[in-house]
Design an enzyme around this catalytic site. Structure first.
Site, short mmCIF file in Angstrom:
data_model
loop_
_atom_site.label_atom_id
_atom_site.label_comp_id
_atom_site.label_asym_id
_atom_site.label_seq_id
_atom_site.Cartn_x
_atom_site.Cartn_y
_atom_site.Cartn_z
N THR A 61 -1.20 -7.38 -1.43
CA THR A 61 -0.50 -6.97 -0.78
C THR A 61 0.59 -8.67 -0.55
O THR A 61 0.32 -9.13 -0.45
CB THR A 61 -0.02 -6.10 0.37
OG1 THR A 61 -0.14 -6.77 1.15
CG2 THR A 61 -1.59 -4.79 -0.09
N ASN B 243 2.10 4.63 7.29
CA ASN B 243 1.12 2.99 6.63
C ASN B 243 2.07 2.13 7.30
O ASN B 243 1.58 0.87 7.53
CB ASN B 243 1.69 3.08 5.17
CG ASN B 243 1.54 1.59 4.17
OD1 ASN B 243 0.37 1.24 5.00
ND2 ASN B 243 2.56 1.29 3.96
N TYR C 245 -3.08 -6.89 16.63
CA TYR C 245 -3.18 -6.25 15.45
C TYR C 245 -4.33 -5.53 15.37
O TYR C 245 -4.34 -3.57 15.73
CB TYR C 245 -2.74 -7.27 14.58
CG TYR C 245 -3.04 -6.58 12.97
CD1 TYR C 245 -2.32 -5.14 12.43
CD2 TYR C 245 -4.70 -6.57 12.49
CE1 TYR C 245 -2.08 -4.86 11.72
CE2 TYR C 245 -4.62 -6.03 11.09
CZ TYR C 245 -3.76 -4.63 10.61
OH TYR C 245 -3.87 -4.16 9.69
N ASP D 270 14.96 5.33 10.92
CA ASP D 270 14.58 4.01 11.73
C ASP D 270 13.67 5.57 12.30
O ASP D 270 14.82 6.31 13.39
CB ASP D 270 15.48 3.49 12.65
CG ASP D 270 15.21 2.74 13.94
OD1 ASP D 270 13.92 2.41 13.95
OD2 ASP D 270 15.92 2.72 14.31
N LYS E 245 -4.30 -1.43 17.07
CA LYS E 245 -4.82 -0.40 15.44
C LYS E 245 -5.71 0.37 15.82
O LYS E 245 -6.41 1.31 15.88
CB LYS E 245 -5.11 -1.05 14.52
CG LYS E 245 -4.48 -1.43 13.33
CD LYS E 245 -3.60 -0.61 13.38
CE LYS E 245 -2.80 -0.97 11.73
NZ LYS E 245 -2.05 -0.30 11.39
N VAL F 270 -6.95 -6.02 1.05
CA VAL F 270 -6.21 -5.28 -0.45
C VAL F 270 -4.54 -6.48 -0.62
O VAL F 270 -3.94 -7.60 0.53
CB VAL F 270 -4.93 -4.74 -0.22
CG1 VAL F 270 -4.17 -3.85 -0.68
CG2 VAL F 270 -6.17 -3.60 0.43
N ILE G 119 1.56 -0.69 -0.17
CA ILE G 119 0.25 0.21 -0.17
C ILE G 119 0.90 1.28 0.10
O ILE G 119 0.21 2.12 -0.41
CB ILE G 119 -0.88 0.01 1.21
CG1 ILE G 119 -1.87 -0.89 0.96
CG2 ILE G 119 -1.74 1.58 1.52
CD1 ILE G 119 -2.83 -1.45 2.59
N SER H 13 -7.32 -0.32 10.17
CA SER H 13 -7.47 -1.72 9.75
C SER H 13 -8.78 -1.92 10.44
O SER H 13 -9.21 -1.58 10.98
CB SER H 13 -6.68 -2.81 9.94
OG SER H 13 -8.07 -3.62 10.37
#
Length: 268
Positions: free
Chosen positions: A202, A86, A167, A58, A171, A200, A13, A148
């Site tokens: 990817t 992103n 996750y 970094d 998020k 998506v 993305i 997400s």
């Protein structure tokens, strides 16, 4: 000349944001990546388009981040219109464990949460704070967090996606952080939004769904949200839609958490 910074731009993305934005020669696009070893396609595109500037950074190192900001400042002449964050972590090898499966696995639980919170909550804050002085000087003044639908409580409840604890929680935390920034910066004309890109296709998602069991698990969950879901959408379609949402972002919608459609439809 509109200026953009894309954090996490080497592949997927993030790369597609760079690709679509840099197709307009009026845009100055800074692509921030973690490691050059994964950026061969991005570097090849940058050789063709002089309005792409690739920076290896970094974002968890204050010195590295300061150096990157100084370079962005030179490219954009001291102002930045849009920052798109992103970069993320999907989690550890235990990412699909359900809550109860962590019973007696305290080390694994700790790693799963700290890995995702570091990348998906702390990282965006560090990056935004570093680049905020340039955003103040921009015309658009927009902060974008790629999130997400997994961070939505109703989506989790209806899909019955019991895994991806780190996750999903991180998020959701990132979405709250963006709403906090919206409240703090509203009087300065700075706007924020959290956008879910959809399901998506990817390199990252292809790696996960190469496992038939994982693919079936996700597809079954998403069909509870939309029975017509057949699979992932193309990255080009997702990014085009996200850019339309970004273009519509205004003071009234600042701080919102939406899909690539600009609503709460998380999968196609």
């Amino acid at each position: 000349m509109p200026s953009w910074v894309i954090v996490g731009a080497a592949r997927g993305i993030g790369f597609e944001f760079v690709n679509q934005l840099s197709a307009n020669s009026n845009n100055q696009v800074v692509a921030i990546i973690r490691n050059q070893s994964t950026a061969s396609v991005l570097n090849a595109l940058a050789e063709q388009r002089p309005n792409i500037h690739v920076l290896e950074t970094d974002i968890f190192s204050p010195d590295s981040l300061r150096e990157a900001v100084a370079k962005v400042e030179k490219v954009t002449k001291g102002a930045l219109d849009v920052l798109i964050h992103n970069a993320y972590s999907a989690g550890t090898e235990a990412m699909f464990w359900t809550p109860s499966q962590f019973t007696g696995k305290e080390t694994e639980l700790h790693l799963e949460l700290t890995e995702t919170i570091k990348a998906n909550v702390i990282g965006p804050i560090l990056t935004i704070n570093a680049l905020l002085p340039l955003i103040h000087n921009g015309n658009e003044k927009k902060l974008i967090y790629i999130t997400s639908g997994a961070g939505d409580v109703d989506m989790t409840r209806k899909s019955r996606l019991a895994g991806q604890i780190g996750y999903s929680a991180s998020k959701a935390g990132g979405n709250v952080v963006m709403a906090k920034y919206a409240g703090e910066l509203a009087d300065e004309g700075i706007k924020t939004i959290s956008i879910s890109p959809g399901w998506v296709e990817t390199p990252a998602t292809e790696g996960l769904t190469a496992n038939p069991a994982v693919l079936e698990y996700l597809l079954s969950a998403f069909k509870r949200l939309d029975p017509d879901v057949a699979g992932m959408i193309k990255v080009e379609e997702s990014v085009k839609a996200q850019l339309e949402v970004i273009a519509r972002l205004d003071a009234e919608s600042s701080g919102a958490f939406v899909s690539h459609h600009g609503d709460k439809k998380w999968v196609d």
